[in-house]
Design a protein around this motif. Structure first.
Motif, PDB file in Angstrom:
ATOM      1  N   GLU A 118      89.148 115.244  63.417  1.00 54.95           N
ATOM      2  CA  GLU A 118      89.477 115.814  64.495  1.00 54.95           C
ATOM      3  C   GLU A 118      88.060 116.770  65.167  1.00 54.95           C
ATOM      4  O   GLU A 118      87.696 117.751  64.613  1.00 54.95           O
ATOM      5  CB  GLU A 118      90.714 117.076  64.444  1.00 54.95           C
ATOM      6  N   GLY A 119      87.859 116.660  66.250  1.00 54.15           N
ATOM      7  CA  GLY A 119      86.905 117.134  67.032  1.00 54.15           C
ATOM      8  C   GLY A 119      85.372 116.411  66.194  1.00 54.15           C
ATOM      9  O   GLY A 119      84.102 117.136  66.680  1.00 54.15           O
ATOM     10  N   ARG A 143      91.081 108.323  68.906  1.00 53.60           N
ATOM     11  CA  ARG A 143      91.358 109.714  70.203  1.00 53.60           C
ATOM     12  C   ARG A 143      92.784 110.593  69.861  1.00 53.60           C
ATOM     13  O   ARG A 143      92.648 111.470  69.752  1.00 53.60           O
ATOM     14  CB  ARG A 143      91.218 108.768  71.046  1.00 53.60           C
ATOM     15  N   GLY A 146      92.088 113.424  67.800  1.00 56.73           N
ATOM     16  CA  GLY A 146      91.113 114.259  68.223  1.00 56.73           C
ATOM     17  C   GLY A 146      90.006 113.851  67.875  1.00 56.73           C
ATOM     18  O   GLY A 146      88.686 114.595  68.188  1.00 56.73           O
ATOM     19  N   ASN A 148      86.030 112.165  68.511  1.00 54.93           N
ATOM     20  CA  ASN A 148      85.143 111.453  69.258  1.00 54.93           C
ATOM     21  C   ASN A 148      84.718 110.612  69.941  1.00 54.93           C
ATOM     22  O   ASN A 148      83.660 110.720  68.675  1.00 54.93           O
ATOM     23  CB  ASN A 148      84.942 112.321  69.871  1.00 54.93           C
TER      24      ASN A 148
END
Length: 185
Positions: A118-119, A143, A146, A148
């Motif tokens: 995540e992030g 995705r 979370g 990228n």
């Protein structure tokens, strides 16, 4: 070991250990005259560390900013851990993760296992790809968790449309260490 020597030796090991000649049906359902069984390389005592070196060098040459690597279990698992261990040997913190084909319906209910993505900037991995389907499943899972996705990277590209499909559908660069022509296929 120098980068060029590591790359050449890994190529030799792929040619020696992983390429199986003869009619086969691939996971995509397509037929081929050869099969590239990269688990014979990614799980090999000499080749696995070379996978980490060659793949990390390729990712660094592309100037990607990432902290996590992984992909759809099972082809991507040893590739991710090889990169993670290579990075650790140079005091870099790159975590690996595993993407299940489907989200678990029990326990924590995760599809992406390992340190949280995540992030985080993530590279989705695969050992080889024919249609890009496994990598795209992993991209979708990351995705949803979370992450990228900054690129998809494979050891061997079969030149059967995976690059174009992944770049079109996922909207990220597709990188490969070796093309089929370089391996004499």
């Amino acid at each position: 070991m120098s980068k060029s020597i590591a790359r050449e030796r890994l190529k030799e090991l792929i040619q020696e250990l992983a390429i199986v000649r003869g009619k086969v049906t691939l996971s995509s359902g397509k037929e081929a005259d050869y099969y590239i069984d990269l688990r014979r390389v990614t799980l090999h005592h000499e080749a696995a560390p070379l996978v980490g070196e060659v793949m990390l060098e390729m990712l660094d040459a592309a100037e990607l900013d990432f902290t996590n690597v992984g992909g759809l279990t099972m082809g991507a698992d040893p590739v991710g851990t090889a990169i993670m261990h290579t990075a650790r040997n140079t005091d870099r913190a790159i975590d690996a993760f595993v993407v299940r084909k489907a989200q678990k319906s029990y326990g924590m209910g995760r599809q992406v296992e390992g340190p949280s993505v995540e992030g985080k900037n993530v590279v989705v991995l695969e050992d080889t790809s024919t249609t890009g389907g496994s990598a795209l499943t992993a991209v979708e899972g990351v995705r949803k968790a979370g992450g990228n996705v900054v690129a998809v990277a494979v050891i061997v590209d079969r030149d059967t449309g995976a690059k174009e499909r992944i770049e079109d559908e996922a909207g990220v660069p597709y990188l490969f260490a070796y093309g089929k022509d370089e391996l004499g296929l």
